[in-house]
Design an enzyme around this catalytic site. Structure first.
Site, PDB file in Angstrom:
ATOM      1  N   LYS A 183      -5.296  -2.008   9.709  1.00 32.95           N
ATOM      2  CA  LYS A 183      -5.502  -2.083   8.261  1.00 32.95           C
ATOM      3  C   LYS A 183      -5.796  -3.493   7.773  1.00 32.95           C
ATOM      4  O   LYS A 183      -6.416  -3.672   6.729  1.00 32.95           O
ATOM      5  CB  LYS A 183      -4.234  -1.612   7.537  1.00 32.95           C
ATOM      6  CG  LYS A 183      -3.830  -0.188   7.825  1.00 32.95           C
ATOM      7  CD  LYS A 183      -4.651   0.773   7.001  1.00 32.95           C
ATOM      8  CE  LYS A 183      -4.079   2.182   7.112  1.00 32.95           C
ATOM      9  NZ  LYS A 183      -4.794   3.107   6.214  1.00 32.95           N
ATOM     10  N   GLU A 215     -10.921   3.921   2.679  1.00 35.73           N
ATOM     11  CA  GLU A 215      -9.918   4.697   1.943  1.00 35.73           C
ATOM     12  C   GLU A 215     -10.131   4.460   0.459  1.00 35.73           C
ATOM     13  O   GLU A 215     -10.073   3.315  -0.002  1.00 35.73           O
ATOM     14  CB  GLU A 215      -8.491   4.307   2.354  1.00 35.73           C
ATOM     15  CG  GLU A 215      -8.151   4.729   3.778  1.00 35.73           C
ATOM     16  CD  GLU A 215      -6.649   4.678   4.086  1.00 35.73           C
ATOM     17  OE1 GLU A 215      -5.966   3.782   3.551  1.00 35.73           O
ATOM     18  OE2 GLU A 215      -6.185   5.539   4.846  1.00 35.73           O
ATOM     19  N   GLU A 226     -10.084  12.449   7.094  1.00 36.90           N
ATOM     20  CA  GLU A 226      -9.879  13.795   6.551  1.00 36.90           C
ATOM     21  C   GLU A 226     -11.192  14.561   6.452  1.00 36.90           C
ATOM     22  O   GLU A 226     -11.260  15.729   6.826  1.00 36.90           O
ATOM     23  CB  GLU A 226      -9.278  13.706   5.146  1.00 36.90           C
ATOM     24  CG  GLU A 226      -7.899  13.103   5.077  1.00 36.90           C
ATOM     25  CD  GLU A 226      -7.493  12.913   3.620  1.00 36.90           C
ATOM     26  OE1 GLU A 226      -7.421  13.907   2.890  1.00 36.90           O
ATOM     27  OE2 GLU A 226      -7.269  11.764   3.201  1.00 36.90           O
ATOM     28  N   ASP A 285       0.844  -1.188   0.000  1.00 41.85           N
ATOM     29  CA  ASP A 285       0.000   0.000   0.000  1.00 41.85           C
ATOM     30  C   ASP A 285       0.884   1.244   0.000  1.00 41.85           C
ATOM     31  O   ASP A 285       1.640   1.470   0.950  1.00 41.85           O
ATOM     32  CB  ASP A 285      -0.934  -0.012   1.214  1.00 41.85           C
ATOM     33  CG  ASP A 285      -2.080   0.975   1.046  1.00 41.85           C
ATOM     34  OD1 ASP A 285      -2.351   1.384  -0.104  1.00 41.85           O
ATOM     35  OD2 ASP A 285      -2.709   1.335   2.059  1.00 41.85           O
ATOM     36  N   ARG A 324      -9.066   3.784  12.654  1.00 38.28           N
ATOM     37  CA  ARG A 324      -8.156   4.879  12.971  1.00 38.28           C
ATOM     38  C   ARG A 324      -7.667   4.856  14.416  1.00 38.28           C
ATOM     39  O   ARG A 324      -6.531   5.263  14.695  1.00 38.28           O
ATOM     40  CB  ARG A 324      -8.845   6.213  12.683  1.00 38.28           C
ATOM     41  CG  ARG A 324      -9.284   6.380  11.247  1.00 38.28           C
ATOM     42  CD  ARG A 324      -8.129   6.254  10.283  1.00 38.28           C
ATOM     43  NE  ARG A 324      -8.541   6.514   8.893  1.00 38.28           N
ATOM     44  CZ  ARG A 324      -7.757   6.311   7.859  1.00 38.28           C
ATOM     45  NH1 ARG A 324      -6.532   5.833   8.021  1.00 38.28           N
ATOM     46  NH2 ARG A 324      -8.192   6.564   6.639  1.00 38.28           N
ATOM     47  N   THR A 369      -4.717   6.451  -0.352  1.00 33.28           N
ATOM     48  CA  THR A 369      -5.934   7.257  -0.423  1.00 33.28           C
ATOM     49  C   THR A 369      -5.736   8.447  -1.344  1.00 33.28           C
ATOM     50  O   THR A 369      -4.726   9.151  -1.252  1.00 33.28           O
ATOM     51  CB  THR A 369      -6.284   7.768   0.983  1.00 33.28           C
ATOM     52  OG1 THR A 369      -6.345   6.648   1.852  1.00 33.28           O
ATOM     53  CG2 THR A 369      -7.604   8.502   0.989  1.00 33.28           C
ATOM     54  N   ARG A 411      -0.418  13.606  13.575  1.00 34.30           N
ATOM     55  CA  ARG A 411       0.809  14.092  14.237  1.00 34.30           C
ATOM     56  C   ARG A 411       0.753  15.600  14.399  1.00 34.30           C
ATOM     57  O   ARG A 411       1.576  16.331  13.826  1.00 34.30           O
ATOM     58  CB  ARG A 411       2.045  13.705  13.410  1.00 34.30           C
ATOM     59  CG  ARG A 411       2.313  12.218  13.318  1.00 34.30           C
ATOM     60  CD  ARG A 411       3.537  11.926  12.462  1.00 34.30           C
ATOM     61  NE  ARG A 411       3.397  12.474  11.115  1.00 34.30           N
ATOM     62  CZ  ARG A 411       2.729  11.877  10.134  1.00 34.30           C
ATOM     63  NH1 ARG A 411       2.161  10.717  10.347  1.00 34.30           N
ATOM     64  NH2 ARG A 411       2.631  12.440   8.956  1.00 34.30           N
ATOM     65  N   GLU A 433      -8.973   4.241  -3.040  1.00 32.86           N
ATOM     66  CA  GLU A 433      -7.681   4.060  -3.711  1.00 32.86           C
ATOM     67  C   GLU A 433      -7.903   3.362  -5.051  1.00 32.86           C
ATOM     68  O   GLU A 433      -8.975   2.818  -5.318  1.00 32.86           O
ATOM     69  CB  GLU A 433      -6.740   3.178  -2.863  1.00 32.86           C
ATOM     70  CG  GLU A 433      -6.537   3.657  -1.443  1.00 32.86           C
ATOM     71  CD  GLU A 433      -5.376   2.939  -0.731  1.00 32.86           C
ATOM     72  OE1 GLU A 433      -4.540   2.313  -1.411  1.00 32.86           O
ATOM     73  OE2 GLU A 433      -5.332   3.023   0.512  1.00 32.86           O
ATOM     74  N   HIS A 491      -3.594  13.840   0.761  1.00 34.44           N
ATOM     75  CA  HIS A 491      -3.941  12.892   1.825  1.00 34.44           C
ATOM     76  C   HIS A 491      -2.853  12.875   2.899  1.00 34.44           C
ATOM     77  O   HIS A 491      -3.150  12.910   4.098  1.00 34.44           O
ATOM     78  CB  HIS A 491      -4.128  11.486   1.253  1.00 34.44           C
ATOM     79  CG  HIS A 491      -4.254  10.430   2.305  1.00 34.44           C
ATOM     80  ND1 HIS A 491      -5.311  10.372   3.185  1.00 34.44           N
ATOM     81  CD2 HIS A 491      -3.428   9.386   2.646  1.00 34.44           C
ATOM     82  CE1 HIS A 491      -5.159   9.345   4.022  1.00 34.44           C
ATOM     83  NE2 HIS A 491      -4.018   8.741   3.718  1.00 34.44           N
ATOM     84  N   GLN A 534      -5.094   2.058  14.573  1.00 31.47           N
ATOM     85  CA  GLN A 534      -3.928   2.516  13.806  1.00 31.47           C
ATOM     86  C   GLN A 534      -3.119   3.540  14.605  1.00 31.47           C
ATOM     87  O   GLN A 534      -1.890   3.473  14.660  1.00 31.47           O
ATOM     88  CB  GLN A 534      -4.428   3.142  12.496  1.00 31.47           C
ATOM     89  CG  GLN A 534      -3.322   3.670  11.580  1.00 31.47           C
ATOM     90  CD  GLN A 534      -3.902   4.375  10.345  1.00 31.47           C
ATOM     91  OE1 GLN A 534      -5.110   4.365  10.109  1.00 31.47           O
ATOM     92  NE2 GLN A 534      -3.035   4.990   9.567  1.00 31.47           N
ATOM     93  N   ASP A 548      -9.285   0.422   1.115  1.00 29.77           N
ATOM     94  CA  ASP A 548      -8.391  -0.036   2.176  1.00 29.77           C
ATOM     95  C   ASP A 548      -9.012   0.345   3.535  1.00 29.77           C
ATOM     96  O   ASP A 548      -8.612   1.317   4.169  1.00 29.77           O
ATOM     97  CB  ASP A 548      -7.021   0.634   1.991  1.00 29.77           C
ATOM     98  CG  ASP A 548      -5.981   0.081   2.935  1.00 29.77           C
ATOM     99  OD1 ASP A 548      -6.035  -1.104   3.241  1.00 29.77           O
ATOM    100  OD2 ASP A 548      -5.111   0.863   3.359  1.00 29.77           O
ATOM    101  N   THR A 559      -9.320  -5.691   2.964  1.00 26.31           N
ATOM    102  CA  THR A 559      -9.131  -4.750   1.861  1.00 26.31           C
ATOM    103  C   THR A 559     -10.042  -5.215   0.740  1.00 26.31           C
ATOM    104  O   THR A 559     -10.026  -6.402   0.389  1.00 26.31           O
ATOM    105  CB  THR A 559      -7.669  -4.734   1.377  1.00 26.31           C
ATOM    106  OG1 THR A 559      -6.813  -4.400   2.479  1.00 26.31           O
ATOM    107  CG2 THR A 559      -7.464  -3.719   0.265  1.00 26.31           C
TER     108      THR A 559
HETATM  109 CA    CA Z   1      -4.254   2.859   2.437  1.00 26.49          CA
END
Ligand code: CA
Length: 434
Positions: A264, A210, A381, A138, A248, A367, A154, A212, A145, A251, A244, A268
């Site tokens: 994750k 996500e 997001e 991935d 959160r 993403t 962060r 993708e 993103h 994660q 995906d 998928t």
């Molecule tokens: Ca991903």
């Protein structure tokens, strides 16, 4: 590669009427491959090609003697199953020969004798994963993103890492839990930590999708052998939609220092139809422009004039249908042309240390997001990590996914002078935790 040819001619007429229906994803200029069988049929899945609302049963057309030469070889391999891995291993001359033969057989005023009777209605078929992926990587190729997610995950640190503009960032994902569209998403359990209290093991409260694209890898390379960016597309069969699914809260607690893991790997989702690079030829674009002091440009081993049209204008939409709602509502749009790195650059980077790729491996692009309103490819997001829930039609609010929610990805390619093509759908419904 992938110059335009007769198979892209917008004036082609197909004898399958639904291939000309307004808004169809599968006109005769597309011809994506997948693994199907009649619903309820005993026996394995076999190779087919989507046309309108029908599937070309390659095995039946082989039996009618409609293919010859390397197109027949390619069809035989696609039919043999149990997946398209061996077809992916054949390489572009075979892929192009089959596409050319199918285009010729499907175009024209009337079907070859027996060919129409051998078509299978999509509504009477079930689909399997097109390939059995041995490996799933991935990537993280959307600057928007990376920026949006970095600010959330962060705070107080630079939103995008110093390496982002020098290489396509990626991690090794889990191949065993990739499933075809339609497979439900069981809400995962996992460790979450709120502040300084001890972590709790509980169902994720921040289940996300996500949006993708998934690149399906072709022949691949031997261990120790690099694939230069100029040759990379010889190793990409085509592209699918990929969701995906992400937890959160799990994660967030687990991902440092080695990256995402259980947040994750619970599922998928992949769409069943592989849209080939040949079909995407009219929708190519230059790689994303890079200018300004922050933009160093691609390093020499990831840059080549052959990649000057290595980007793709593929417009994605994510849809959400809460329980009881009649129709899904769009919750985010994006375009693959925004990606910072091209699929060829991802592949060249992946093999730049000699790591081998195998037929049927899958690359996720990461993403796909933009900075505009509604251009976020995940809820992390779009809702600022749940602080600003989305309001759906009927007043339903969503910060993250709830049990019973169905998430659907779709994508279309449109360009003046060409027949639009699409990717079908990649969907899944959230089930309560076990
Ligand atoms: Ca991903």
């Amino acid at each position: 590669m992938s110059d335009l040819d007769i198979t892209h001619d917008p004036s082609l007429r197909c004898w399958v009427a639904s291939a000309h229906a307004a808004g169809t994803d599968f006109p005769v200029q597309n011809l994506p491959l997948g693994m199907f069988r009649r619903a309820g049929e005993a026996g394995g899945f076999r190779g087919g090609v989507a046309i309108g609302d029908r599937i070309v049963d390659l095995g039946a057309w082989l039996a009618l003697g409609l293919f010859d030469g390397i197109a027949a070889e390619a069809a035989r391999v696609a039919v043999a199953g149990p997946d398209l891995n061996r077809f992916a291993a054949l390489g572009r001359p075979h892929w192009k020969a089959l596409r050319g033969a199918l285009s010729a057989l499907l175009s024209g005023p009337a079907a070859p004798p027996g060919a129409e009777e051998a078509l299978v209605p999509m509504e009477a078929a079930e689909m399997a994963l097109p390939v059995t992926p041995g490996n799933y990587t991935d990537f993280f190729c959307s600057l928007e993103h990376a920026s949006n997610a970095g600010r959330v995950m962060r705070p107080g640190q630079p939103a995008v890492g110093e390496n982002f503009r020098w290489m396509p960032i990626a991690y090794h994902g889990r191949a065993s839990s990739i499933r075809v569209s339609g497979t439900p998403c069981r809400r995962p359990m996992g460790q979450q930590r709120d502040g300084t209290a001890p972590p709790v093991f509980a169902p994720t409260a921040r289940l996300d999708y996500e949006a993708e694209l998934g690149c399906i890898i072709g022949p691949g390379n031997a261990l120790g052998q690099r694939v230069p960016v100029a040759e990379a597309e010889a190793h990409i069969l085509g592209i699918c939609l990929l969701n995906d699914w992400s937890a959160r809260d799990i994660q967030r607690f687990e991902y440092q220092p080695l990256g995402p893991f259980l947040g994750k790997s619970f599922l998928t989702s992949l769409s069943p139809w592989v849209v080939t690079l040949e079909a995407l030829a009219p929708f190519r674009v230059p790689p994303r422009a890079r200018s300004g002091p922050e933009e160093p440009g691609a390093p020499p081993h990831l840059a080549h004039p052959a990649d000057a049209s290595g980007g793709f204008d593929i417009a994605l939409t994510a849809w959400l249908r809460p329980p009881g709602a009649e129709a899904p509502a769009p919750i985010g749009t994006g375009n693959a042309r925004w990606l910072y790195w091209t699929p060829s650059q991802m592949l060249a980077h992946h093999t730049s240390n000699g790591c081998d790729l195998r037929p049927g491996d899958i690359f996720g692009t990461g993403t796909i997001s933009g900075f505009g309103p509604g251009e976020q490819g995940c809820l992390l997001e779009a809702t600022a990590n749940g602080r600003a829930p989305l309001t759906l039609p009927g007043g339903v609010q969503r910060a993250f996914l709830e049990d019973g929610d169905e998430v659907i990805l779709t994508a279309r390619c449109e360009r003046e002078g060409h027949v639009p093509i699409g990717f079908g759908r990649c969907g899944g419904t959230v089930l309560p935790a076990n």
